[in-house]
Design a protein around this motif. Structure first.
Motif, PDB file in Angstrom:
ATOM      1  N   SER A  79       3.370  11.950  -0.653  1.00  0.00           N
ATOM      2  CA  SER A  79       3.931  10.973  -0.518  1.00  0.00           C
ATOM      3  C   SER A  79       4.226   9.847  -1.463  1.00  0.00           C
ATOM      4  O   SER A  79       3.336   9.804  -1.712  1.00  0.00           O
ATOM      5  CB  SER A  79       3.084  10.520   1.204  1.00  0.00           C
ATOM      6  OG  SER A  79       4.197   9.544   1.391  1.00  0.00           O
ATOM      7  N   THR A  80       5.451   9.891  -1.529  1.00  0.00           N
ATOM      8  CA  THR A  80       5.900   8.590  -2.541  1.00  0.00           C
ATOM      9  C   THR A  80       6.342   7.117  -1.416  1.00  0.00           C
ATOM     10  O   THR A  80       6.642   6.495  -2.223  1.00  0.00           O
ATOM     11  CB  THR A  80       7.250   8.819  -3.494  1.00  0.00           C
ATOM     12  OG1 THR A  80       8.022   9.418  -2.106  1.00  0.00           O
ATOM     13  CG2 THR A  80       6.347  10.091  -4.531  1.00  0.00           C
ATOM     14  N   ARG A  81       6.106   7.030  -0.391  1.00  0.00           N
ATOM     15  CA  ARG A  81       6.798   5.794   0.425  1.00  0.00           C
ATOM     16  C   ARG A  81       4.983   4.713  -0.083  1.00  0.00           C
ATOM     17  O   ARG A  81       4.208   5.304   0.732  1.00  0.00           O
ATOM     18  CB  ARG A  81       5.786   6.000   2.331  1.00  0.00           C
ATOM     19  CG  ARG A  81       7.634   7.378   2.324  1.00  0.00           C
ATOM     20  CD  ARG A  81       7.304   7.027   4.188  1.00  0.00           C
ATOM     21  NE  ARG A  81       8.541   7.915   4.032  1.00  0.00           N
ATOM     22  CZ  ARG A  81       9.646   7.994   5.235  1.00  0.00           C
ATOM     23  NH1 ARG A  81       8.646   7.658   6.462  1.00  0.00           N
ATOM     24  NH2 ARG A  81      10.378   9.120   5.970  1.00  0.00           N
ATOM     25  N   PHE A  82       5.750   3.672   0.580  1.00  0.00           N
ATOM     26  CA  PHE A  82       4.737   2.002   0.191  1.00  0.00           C
ATOM     27  C   PHE A  82       5.596   1.510   1.143  1.00  0.00           C
ATOM     28  O   PHE A  82       6.099   1.523   1.752  1.00  0.00           O
ATOM     29  CB  PHE A  82       4.573   1.705  -1.102  1.00  0.00           C
ATOM     30  CG  PHE A  82       5.238   1.576  -1.634  1.00  0.00           C
ATOM     31  CD1 PHE A  82       5.846   0.219  -1.274  1.00  0.00           C
ATOM     32  CD2 PHE A  82       6.417   2.156  -2.620  1.00  0.00           C
ATOM     33  CE1 PHE A  82       7.310  -0.260  -2.634  1.00  0.00           C
ATOM     34  CE2 PHE A  82       7.451   1.500  -3.277  1.00  0.00           C
ATOM     35  CZ  PHE A  82       8.247   0.454  -3.485  1.00  0.00           C
ATOM     36  N   ALA A  83       4.153   0.378   1.810  1.00  0.00           N
ATOM     37  CA  ALA A  83       4.291  -0.136   2.845  1.00  0.00           C
ATOM     38  C   ALA A  83       3.847  -1.947   2.558  1.00  0.00           C
ATOM     39  O   ALA A  83       3.384  -1.783   1.514  1.00  0.00           O
ATOM     40  CB  ALA A  83       3.899   0.332   3.508  1.00  0.00           C
TER      41      ALA A  83
ATOM     42  N   ASP B 219      -1.264  -8.487   6.408  1.00  0.00           N
ATOM     43  CA  ASP B 219      -1.840  -6.892   6.095  1.00  0.00           C
ATOM     44  C   ASP B 219      -1.171  -5.899   6.213  1.00  0.00           C
ATOM     45  O   ASP B 219      -0.034  -5.802   7.524  1.00  0.00           O
ATOM     46  CB  ASP B 219      -2.799  -6.501   6.028  1.00  0.00           C
ATOM     47  CG  ASP B 219      -3.570  -5.854   4.868  1.00  0.00           C
ATOM     48  OD1 ASP B 219      -3.262  -5.190   3.886  1.00  0.00           O
ATOM     49  OD2 ASP B 219      -4.991  -5.289   5.014  1.00  0.00           O
ATOM     50  N   VAL B 220      -1.255  -4.272   5.480  1.00  0.00           N
ATOM     51  CA  VAL B 220       0.182  -3.238   6.358  1.00  0.00           C
ATOM     52  C   VAL B 220      -0.868  -2.113   5.744  1.00  0.00           C
ATOM     53  O   VAL B 220      -1.686  -1.928   4.641  1.00  0.00           O
ATOM     54  CB  VAL B 220       0.634  -3.513   5.689  1.00  0.00           C
ATOM     55  CG1 VAL B 220       2.019  -3.454   4.559  1.00  0.00           C
ATOM     56  CG2 VAL B 220       2.157  -1.762   6.829  1.00  0.00           C
TER      57      VAL B 220
ATOM     58  N   LEU C  50      -1.923  -4.291  -5.939  1.00  0.00           N
ATOM     59  CA  LEU C  50      -1.950  -3.073  -6.222  1.00  0.00           C
ATOM     60  C   LEU C  50      -1.580  -2.607  -5.397  1.00  0.00           C
ATOM     61  O   LEU C  50      -3.063  -1.931  -4.736  1.00  0.00           O
ATOM     62  CB  LEU C  50      -3.004  -2.788  -7.802  1.00  0.00           C
ATOM     63  CG  LEU C  50      -3.262  -4.408  -8.471  1.00  0.00           C
ATOM     64  CD1 LEU C  50      -3.764  -4.372  -9.327  1.00  0.00           C
ATOM     65  CD2 LEU C  50      -1.480  -3.841 -10.022  1.00  0.00           C
ATOM     66  N   SER C  51      -1.505  -0.655  -5.845  1.00  0.00           N
ATOM     67  CA  SER C  51      -1.217   1.014  -4.791  1.00  0.00           C
ATOM     68  C   SER C  51      -1.062   1.310  -5.828  1.00  0.00           C
ATOM     69  O   SER C  51       0.434   1.794  -6.950  1.00  0.00           O
ATOM     70  CB  SER C  51      -0.881   0.380  -4.277  1.00  0.00           C
ATOM     71  OG  SER C  51      -1.309   1.482  -2.759  1.00  0.00           O
TER      72      SER C  51
ATOM     73  N   ARG D 102       0.867  -1.198  -0.175  1.00  0.00           N
ATOM     74  CA  ARG D 102      -0.007  -0.352  -0.135  1.00  0.00           C
ATOM     75  C   ARG D 102       1.126   1.441   0.468  1.00  0.00           C
ATOM     76  O   ARG D 102       1.841   1.230   0.458  1.00  0.00           O
ATOM     77  CB  ARG D 102      -0.847   0.247   1.140  1.00  0.00           C
ATOM     78  CG  ARG D 102      -1.843  -1.227   0.805  1.00  0.00           C
ATOM     79  CD  ARG D 102      -3.563  -0.430   2.097  1.00  0.00           C
ATOM     80  NE  ARG D 102      -3.962  -1.369   2.095  1.00  0.00           N
ATOM     81  CZ  ARG D 102      -5.109  -1.381   2.923  1.00  0.00           C
ATOM     82  NH1 ARG D 102      -5.279  -1.540   4.472  1.00  0.00           N
ATOM     83  NH2 ARG D 102      -5.757  -2.362   2.948  1.00  0.00           N
ATOM     84  N   PHE D 103       0.570   2.392  -0.288  1.00  0.00           N
ATOM     85  CA  PHE D 103       0.886   3.096  -0.937  1.00  0.00           C
ATOM     86  C   PHE D 103       0.650   4.540  -0.125  1.00  0.00           C
ATOM     87  O   PHE D 103      -0.709   3.777   0.905  1.00  0.00           O
ATOM     88  CB  PHE D 103       0.627   4.020  -2.166  1.00  0.00           C
ATOM     89  CG  PHE D 103       1.669   5.014  -3.621  1.00  0.00           C
ATOM     90  CD1 PHE D 103       3.293   5.387  -2.924  1.00  0.00           C
ATOM     91  CD2 PHE D 103       1.896   3.196  -4.561  1.00  0.00           C
ATOM     92  CE1 PHE D 103       3.953   5.291  -3.672  1.00  0.00           C
ATOM     93  CE2 PHE D 103       2.988   3.651  -5.679  1.00  0.00           C
ATOM     94  CZ  PHE D 103       3.986   4.488  -5.284  1.00  0.00           C
ATOM     95  N   SER D 104       1.387   5.496   0.707  1.00  0.00           N
ATOM     96  CA  SER D 104       0.676   5.855   2.041  1.00  0.00           C
ATOM     97  C   SER D 104      -0.174   7.067   1.330  1.00  0.00           C
ATOM     98  O   SER D 104      -0.267   7.519   0.019  1.00  0.00           O
ATOM     99  CB  SER D 104       1.496   6.927   2.621  1.00  0.00           C
ATOM    100  OG  SER D 104       1.412   8.257   3.176  1.00  0.00           O
TER     101      SER D 104
END
Length: 348
Positions: free
Chosen positions: A26-30, A63-64, A302-303, A19-21
């Motif tokens: 933001s361009t972080r994803f978890a 999941d996150v 997908l995100s 999942r993207f933030s």
């Protein structure tokens, strides 16, 4: 068509979620993995992606999601725990413990709620931040497979084709009013009970960014698009369609649709299948906009990032061929920089 960049420093076992933030710019994803870790990555530009954190768990992470900002994530774990992780310090706090593996976790920024669903057929509602009330439990009629939140709704997709839709405002209110209860079990009725229009097991669900409805997918190569509005006129708009089918020796092979993700700007959505294919769809015009080249293994997640510029795709063996070994090169994450009109609805 834009190319895609492979992400380095991958998990060493199957990817269960990505999942993207949702936070602006933001361009972080978890990423959650069966290797018992959750990961944080950051897209520096179209060609550079860096892994910035890794958090160990006692069991596979299923999941996150991000919390109130990019420095807070929540994880759902097979060890039955729901955890809050401070990305900066690495500290982990158990929010609650279910009575079986935790399948899904989502965060509502509008109501400061963390919601988890587990295979004990319960949903836990957790306050985030400085709320003074404790975790509340909702009993479900069936095992949950997927959760999704919009600005106002929580969608719980379950076994036996069951779907419950809750109003988040009502959940938050009920949780606060029952905070002093010893059991803190909510008897709150869902805002709507629905039976999925898909005939087989639901695999994934995601909500429209305009808060008007959702799309769900099944193990049998189909996707359903539905609207929240219960009026007959609105319900007449719902539909389902076939996808992710590949001809093999003149036989139409059907693959599970493992992932559904709405674009945050255009409202189109992506689907990812066990066939290794990602497709983009226009929910309103009921047509496919684009299909991307087939990848080497099943699409796991997908995100889209918050401004819609990037699409992250995770692949992992889906074991559709009956082989349960993880072959080299079959786990991967790819970042695609999207062209201006690549996932936009076509003009009529």
């Amino acid at each position: 068509m834009s190319g895609q960049t492979p992400v380095p420093d991958l998990p060493v076992d199957a990817i269960s979620a990505l999942r993207f933030s949702p936070h602006i710019n933001s361009t972080r994803f978890a990423v959650a993995s069966w290797d018992k870790h959750a990961y944080i990555y950051e897209v520096a530009d179209a060609k550079t992606v860096n892994r910035i954190a890794k958090f160990e768990h006692r069991a596979p992470v299923l999941d996150v999601c991000f919390g109130k900002d990019d420095d807070e994530i929540y994880t759902a774990c097979l060890d039955w725990d729901v955890r809050r992780i401070d990305v900066t310090s690495g500290s982990q706090t158990v929010l609650s413990t279910h009575d079986n593996g935790v399948r899904s976790v989502v965060y509502s920024k509008e109501h400061s709620l963390v919601v988890s669903a587990a295979w004990d057929s319960t949903v836990h509602i957790h306050p985030s931040g400085d709320a003074e009330w404790s975790t509340a439990t909702i009993n479900l009629p069936s095992k949950p497979f997927s959760l999704a939140v919009s600005a106002s709704k929580l969608v719980v997709a379950m076994a036996n084709r069951a779907l419950h839709i809750y109003e988040l405002k009502a959940l938050a209110s009920e949780c606060r009013s029952s905070a002093n209860s010893l059991q803190n079990r909510l008897d709150i009725e869902p805002w709507q009970r629905r039976e999925s229009s898909l005939r087989f097991m639901t695999r994934a669900v995601d909500c429209m960014p305009n808060d008007e409805g959702y799309a769900s997918s099944s193990i049998e190569g189909r996707v359903a698009v539905e609207w929240f509005d219960p009026s007959a006129e609105s319900q007449s708009r719902k539909y389902a369609f076939k996808c992710h089918r590949q001809p093999v020796d003149d036989v139409d092979v059907v693959y599970p649709v493992n992932a559904v993700a709405f674009h945050p700007v255009h409202g189109t959505f992506a689907t990812g299948g066990g066939d290794g294919v990602v497709a983009i769809w226009d929910a309103v015009a009921k047509r496919r906009i684009r299909i991307y080249p087939k990848l080497v293994s099943s699409i796991a997640a997908l995100s889209f990032c918050s401004n819609g510029k990037y699409l992250a795709t995770a692949i992992s063996p889906g074991f559709e061929d009956g082989n349960d070994e993880v072959a080299e090169g079959t786990i991967g994450i790819f970042i695609r920089e999207l062209g201006e009109n690549e996932v936009k609805r076509k003009a009529k």
